[in-house]
Design a protein around this motif. Structure first.
Motif, PDB file in Angstrom:
ATOM      1  N   CYS B  15      -0.840   1.220   8.976  1.00 37.76           N
ATOM      2  CA  CYS B  15      -0.908  -0.164   9.442  1.00 37.76           C
ATOM      3  C   CYS B  15       0.504  -0.753   9.485  1.00 37.76           C
ATOM      4  CB  CYS B  15      -1.774  -0.951   8.471  1.00 37.76           C
ATOM      5  SG  CYS B  15      -1.805  -2.706   8.826  1.00 37.76           S
ATOM      6  N   VAL B  17       2.463  -4.050   9.537  1.00 34.46           N
ATOM      7  CA  VAL B  17       2.372  -5.501   9.357  1.00 34.46           C
ATOM      8  C   VAL B  17       3.729  -6.131   9.641  1.00 34.46           C
ATOM      9  CG1 VAL B  17       0.572  -5.246   7.599  1.00 34.46           C
ATOM     10  CG2 VAL B  17       2.955  -5.552   6.885  1.00 34.46           C
ATOM     11  N   SER B  34       5.820  -0.771   7.788  1.00 34.75           N
ATOM     12  CA  SER B  34       4.663   0.137   7.742  1.00 34.75           C
ATOM     13  C   SER B  34       4.524   0.754   6.354  1.00 34.75           C
ATOM     14  CB  SER B  34       4.774   1.236   8.802  1.00 34.75           C
ATOM     15  OG  SER B  34       5.641   2.265   8.388  1.00 34.75           O
ATOM     16  N   PHE B  70      -1.044  -9.580  10.109  1.00 31.48           N
ATOM     17  CA  PHE B  70      -1.643  -8.374  10.693  1.00 31.48           C
ATOM     18  C   PHE B  70      -1.626  -8.550  12.207  1.00 31.48           C
ATOM     19  CE2 PHE B  70      -3.809  -8.381   6.477  1.00 31.48           C
ATOM     20  CZ  PHE B  70      -3.381  -7.133   6.043  1.00 31.48           C
TER      21      PHE B  70
END
Lengths: 179, 179
Positions: B15, B17, B34, B70
């Motif tokens: 993910c 961010v 990340s 996010f």
């Protein structure tokens, strides 16, 4: 909408790794962790956050070793077996029908069905809230040849992502070049 | 194949961010990370690993606050702008053409184009290798209504994943039920 802050972890999809360890007597253990991240380039450090009562932490504390197994979506249905709380020294790897493979630098085994492996030695551990942040130095990194082309080939490796409960994911590749 | 252990972070998609902060004088800063993960349920703790020389860490150290944004794949092309090393107190948010939105519990701004936000206060920080592990307590979690259905709706939010360099990803949803 505002959520209960305790639901914060349901807001993204994270890489789901399986961490394998061995007890001092050599009995294997494995469990899925989506609370994980790279931390440092030099030395190379990878961290997971574990429930302090978990057998994974017990084994790492006693042996100072673990293996991070990067798994593909074909192992998705095994995660609910691996996350069960079997008695200490019952191997989740065998219960899940997966294959134990010897590691090269640590006594903790690899899971043969994974697409890549990090063999780690305990670098640091610290309680943070209700979890223990376990940081391991990466001693050896290995990947299936067919799953790597400069970086992981996500179309071939199909890395398993987890959100929570039964909600998982798998990445589609994207490229965003510098303008 | 064995890789240089220093390439370990190229083996999964994580993910990505964007962390936004403010300087004590109120000038915003934002950068992609990340290296991030949830750490604890109670209290809810989210961690990032930052280069210790980064403006993000300078601002968090001085203000003890940050926002985790996010972001979806439509912001993928902005990541190379956000990661540039602009002079301190030049706002990467404005340079990237993104929108600063006030937060509810912290002075650090949100990025309006994100699909969800965690407003955090500094809980703990520790140098680990060549990075600082920064742990924040989640004070407030919010998500766009249309991007949440029990968990993040990845088909709508299209959460941005990162491997390294120009290699990104976006998750496809999967479900794996308990047998």
């Amino acid at each position: 909408m505002e959520l209960n802050p305790a639901a914060f972890y349901k807001l993204n999809a994270r890489c789901c790794v399986v961490v394998s360890t061995a007890s001092p007597r050599g009995i294997s253990n494995a469990a899925p962790f989506s609370f994980n991240m790279p931390v440092s380039f030099s030395p190379p450090i990878f961290a997971i956050a574990s429930n302090p009562g978990h057998d994974t932490w017990r084994n790492i504390r006693e042996t100072r070793e673990f293996v991070v197994n990067f798994v593909g979506e074909e192992l998705g249905e095994k995660m609910h077996i691996l996350e069960r709380d079997y008695p200490y020294e019952v191997s989740e790897i065998k219960e899940a029908g997966l294959t134990e493979v010897p590691s090269k630098k640590v006594k903790a085994p690899r899971i043969g069905e994974a697409y890549a492996w990090l063999e780690c030695s305990l670098y640091d551990a610290k309680e943070l809230g209700d979890h223990v942040l376990i940081a391991g130095e990466v001693l050896l990194a290995e990947v299936r040849d067919e799953c790597y082309d400069r970086v992981v080939d996500v179309a071939r490796a199909k890395p398993l992502l987890h959100i929570s409960g039964e909600y998982f994911g798998v990445p589609l590749a994207r490229k965003f070049r510098r303008a």
